[in-house]
Design an enzyme around this catalytic site. Structure first.
Site, PDB file in Angstrom:
ATOM      1  N   ARG A 237       0.858  -1.185   0.000  1.00  0.00           N
ATOM      2  CA  ARG A 237       0.000   0.000   0.000  1.00  0.00           C
ATOM      3  C   ARG A 237       0.895   1.237   0.000  1.00  0.00           C
ATOM      4  NH1 ARG A 237      -3.435  -2.598  -1.711  1.00  0.00           N
ATOM      5  NH2 ARG A 237      -5.514  -3.060  -0.921  1.00  0.00           N
ATOM      6  N   ASP A 261       4.603  -0.442  -6.900  1.00  0.00           N
ATOM      7  CA  ASP A 261       3.366  -0.772  -7.611  1.00  0.00           C
ATOM      8  C   ASP A 261       2.215   0.021  -6.998  1.00  0.00           C
ATOM      9  OD1 ASP A 261       1.849  -2.309  -9.565  1.00  0.00           O
ATOM     10  OD2 ASP A 261       0.934  -3.301  -7.826  1.00  0.00           O
ATOM     11  N   GLU A 266      -2.016   7.640  -4.998  1.00  0.00           N
ATOM     12  CA  GLU A 266      -2.396   7.021  -6.282  1.00  0.00           C
ATOM     13  C   GLU A 266      -3.858   7.237  -6.647  1.00  0.00           C
ATOM     14  OE1 GLU A 266      -1.477   2.887  -5.061  1.00  0.00           O
ATOM     15  OE2 GLU A 266      -3.532   2.405  -5.642  1.00  0.00           O
ATOM     16  N   HIS A 298      -0.335  -0.148  -9.805  1.00  0.00           N
ATOM     17  CA  HIS A 298      -1.148  -1.081  -9.010  1.00  0.00           C
ATOM     18  C   HIS A 298      -1.633  -2.263  -9.868  1.00  0.00           C
ATOM     19  CE1 HIS A 298      -3.470  -1.033  -4.996  1.00  0.00           C
ATOM     20  NE2 HIS A 298      -3.384  -2.281  -5.424  1.00  0.00           N
TER      21      HIS A 298
HETATM   22  P1  NAD Z   1      -1.843 -11.116   4.901  1.00  0.00           P
HETATM   23  O1  NAD Z   1      -2.931 -10.621   5.792  1.00  0.00           O
HETATM   24  O2  NAD Z   1      -1.794 -12.552   4.528  1.00  0.00           O
HETATM   25  O3  NAD Z   1      -0.426 -10.725   5.543  1.00  0.00           O
HETATM   26  C1  NAD Z   1      -0.136  -9.502   6.126  1.00  0.00           C
HETATM   27  C2  NAD Z   1       0.971  -9.720   7.139  1.00  0.00           C
HETATM   28  O4  NAD Z   1       1.391  -8.451   7.636  1.00  0.00           O
HETATM   29  C3  NAD Z   1       0.517 -10.561   8.341  1.00  0.00           C
HETATM   30  O5  NAD Z   1       1.438 -11.622   8.582  1.00  0.00           O
HETATM   31  C4  NAD Z   1       0.540  -9.556   9.487  1.00  0.00           C
HETATM   32  O6  NAD Z   1       0.877 -10.138  10.745  1.00  0.00           O
HETATM   33  C5  NAD Z   1       1.622  -8.598   9.017  1.00  0.00           C
HETATM   34  N1  NAD Z   1       1.594  -7.334   9.718  1.00  0.00           N
HETATM   35  C6  NAD Z   1       0.578  -6.772  10.418  1.00  0.00           C
HETATM   36  N2  NAD Z   1       1.000  -5.631  11.009  1.00  0.00           N
HETATM   37  C7  NAD Z   1       2.304  -5.479  10.673  1.00  0.00           C
HETATM   38  C8  NAD Z   1       3.292  -4.523  10.997  1.00  0.00           C
HETATM   39  N3  NAD Z   1       3.010  -3.496  11.797  1.00  0.00           N
HETATM   40  N4  NAD Z   1       4.529  -4.675  10.497  1.00  0.00           N
HETATM   41  C9  NAD Z   1       4.830  -5.742   9.698  1.00  0.00           C
HETATM   42  N5  NAD Z   1       3.940  -6.701   9.377  1.00  0.00           N
HETATM   43  C10 NAD Z   1       2.698  -6.571   9.855  1.00  0.00           C
HETATM   44  O7  NAD Z   1      -1.911 -10.187   3.602  1.00  0.00           O
HETATM   45  P2  NAD Z   1      -1.355 -10.514   2.148  1.00  0.00           P
HETATM   46  O8  NAD Z   1      -2.394 -11.245   1.368  1.00  0.00           O
HETATM   47  O9  NAD Z   1       0.017 -11.086   2.256  1.00  0.00           O
HETATM   48  O10 NAD Z   1      -1.281  -9.035   1.539  1.00  0.00           O
HETATM   49  C11 NAD Z   1      -0.370  -8.077   2.036  1.00  0.00           C
HETATM   50  C12 NAD Z   1      -0.764  -6.715   1.490  1.00  0.00           C
HETATM   51  O11 NAD Z   1      -0.559  -6.694   0.072  1.00  0.00           O
HETATM   52  C13 NAD Z   1      -2.261  -6.396   1.640  1.00  0.00           C
HETATM   53  O12 NAD Z   1      -2.533  -5.796   2.890  1.00  0.00           O
HETATM   54  C14 NAD Z   1      -2.518  -5.427   0.519  1.00  0.00           C
HETATM   55  O13 NAD Z   1      -2.379  -4.104   1.018  1.00  0.00           O
HETATM   56  C15 NAD Z   1      -1.396  -5.701  -0.476  1.00  0.00           C
HETATM   57  N6  NAD Z   1      -1.890  -6.172  -1.775  1.00  0.00           N
HETATM   58  C16 NAD Z   1      -1.493  -5.502  -2.897  1.00  0.00           C
HETATM   59  C17 NAD Z   1      -1.914  -5.934  -4.153  1.00  0.00           C
HETATM   60  C18 NAD Z   1      -1.483  -5.234  -5.426  1.00  0.00           C
HETATM   61  O14 NAD Z   1      -2.077  -5.477  -6.490  1.00  0.00           O
HETATM   62  N7  NAD Z   1      -0.447  -4.405  -5.399  1.00  0.00           N
HETATM   63  C19 NAD Z   1      -2.759  -7.049  -4.242  1.00  0.00           C
HETATM   64  C20 NAD Z   1      -3.124  -7.729  -3.083  1.00  0.00           C
HETATM   65  C21 NAD Z   1      -2.680  -7.285  -1.847  1.00  0.00           C
END
Ligand code: NAD
Length: 334
Positions: A237, A261, A266, A298
């Site tokens: 994000r 990305d 954005e 994105h």
């Molecule tokens: P997920 O929920 O499986 O994993 C997120 C991880 O972050 C968890 O292990 C959590 O414990 C950890 N976390 C929470 N607070 C934290 C902190 N303060 N510091 C470090 N880590 C922390 O989520 P995911 O499916 O792996 O997705 C991760 C992120 O990717 C999503 O939140 C979303 O914002 C982003 N995303 C982006 C796209 C894109 O197209 N660019 C697509 C999907 C997801």
């Protein structure tokens, strides 16, 4: 009667995959191209459910207006949900679902694509060769093998990214407030405190969600603690990074390369063609001017598999809402 659903911020690829989803057959899907915000809530008129994406705004005011118009369900066709006031939704009795994992592989693979492109300067080489410029000056990269990567957030995407980087022969450090020591031991990955990760990594990749704790996780002090010449990749994000501080670190050479990305501001820029307009965002314009910054708009999620899964889960949940059935496991937020 078929459930009337207003789908905001839709593109041709959304329509293609939603129309093909088996569960969409009994739904009345109304595709809208504009985003949902305070001034567009009126266009949800007649719908009992709305389907939204990352840049639709679902704050308290918008949710209250949707509720007043008869909307009782919000189906997010994405994983992140930082754009929804869940407390307000609960108070109003509006249910909210998301698609928690449509293809973590898509995002992890794009993360690595960005890293490889930036490091080996493929984007610049491609442009040169098309101009019949076959010179190699300025295209020197570094071996990933033997270097240290730091993965911030070891959820679904962070774990897959860490696994791919291990495959390159990198040492991988990880930080997560909820670590998974069994996975780490299996993959020879070391959990370390966040500041250690910043200080020791040659490549840092962000995979944590946007929360009040992670807002501007990369800021002036954390950038100052990074290795000189480190690479930073963010496919999570935009607001995880303080853009002004990032630009500062690029200007001093503290960062060797940045691949994004997602971008802090954005909303209103990404996903649209602005090629005929003057870019009003000075920070984005400055980022685009660096030879060692690579930006995609994105698109990490954009694979056939991910789009089909997003449409399948979302349409299935809309059907379940229509029939008063429980939502698919793990998808309900409110
Ligand atoms: P997920 O929920 O499986 O994993 C997120 C991880 O972050 C968890 O292990 C959590 O414990 C950890 N976390 C929470 N607070 C934290 C902190 N303060 N510091 C470090 N880590 C922390 O989520 P995911 O499916 O792996 O997705 C991760 C992120 O990717 C999503 O939140 C979303 O914002 C982003 N995303 C982006 C796209 C894109 O197209 N660019 C697509 C999907 C997801």
């Amino acid at each position: 009667m078929a459930l009337h659903v207003a789908l905001f911020d839709t593109k041709s690829y959304d329509r293609e995959y939603f129309d093909a989803a088996p569960a969409a057959a009994g739904l009345q899907l109304r595709y809208l191209e504009h985003r949902l915000n305070e001034s567009t809530t009126v266009t949800a008129a007649g719908a009992a459910a709305v389907c939204c994406f990352v840049n639709d705004r679902l704050d308290r005011t918008v949710l209250a207006r949707l509720h007043q118009a008869g909307v009782r369900h919000v189906a997010l066709r994405c994983a992140g949900f930082n754009n929804v006031d869940l407390a307000a939704a609960k108070e109003l009795g509006v249910t909210v679902t998301r698609v928690p994992a449509y293809s973590p592989h898509a995002v992890a693979e794009h993360t690595v694509a960005l890293l490889l492109t930036l490091n080996r300067k493929i984007h610049r080489a491609h442009n040169r060769v098309r101009e019949q410029n076959f010179s190699l000056a300025g295209l020197v990269g570094f071996d990933l093998h033997g270097k240290t990567a730091g993965v911030v957030g070891t959820g679904k995407i962070g774990k897959l990214t860490a696994g791919i980087l291990r495959g390159f022969g990198m040492h991988v450090l990880a930080y997560d407030p909820f670590p998974d020591p069994v996975w780490a031991a299996q993959h020879k990955i070391d959990y370390v405190p966040k500041l250690d990760l910043f200080a020791r990594s040659d490549v840092i990749s962000l995979h944590s969600p946007l929360t009040p704790e992670t807002h501007h996780l990369v800021n002036e002090p954390s950038l100052a603690s990074m290795k000189r010449g480190a690479f930073l990749v963010n496919t999570s994000r935009g607001k995880l990074i303080d853009t002004a501080a990032l630009i500062g670190a690029l200007k001093t050479g503290r960062l060797g390369g940045v691949a994004l990305d997602v971008y802090e501001e954005e909303e209103g820029v990404f996903f649209e063609d602005h090629s005929d307009h003057v870019l009003a965002d000075d920070e984005l314009a400055r980022l685009l001017s660096f030879p060692n910054v690579l930006i995609t708009a994105h698109q990490a999620f954009l694979t056939r598999e991910a789009l089909a899964e997003i449409a399948r889960v979302t349409a299935e949940n809309l059907q379940r809402f229509a029939h008063g059935e429980p939502f698919l496991e793990g998808t309900q937020l409110a």
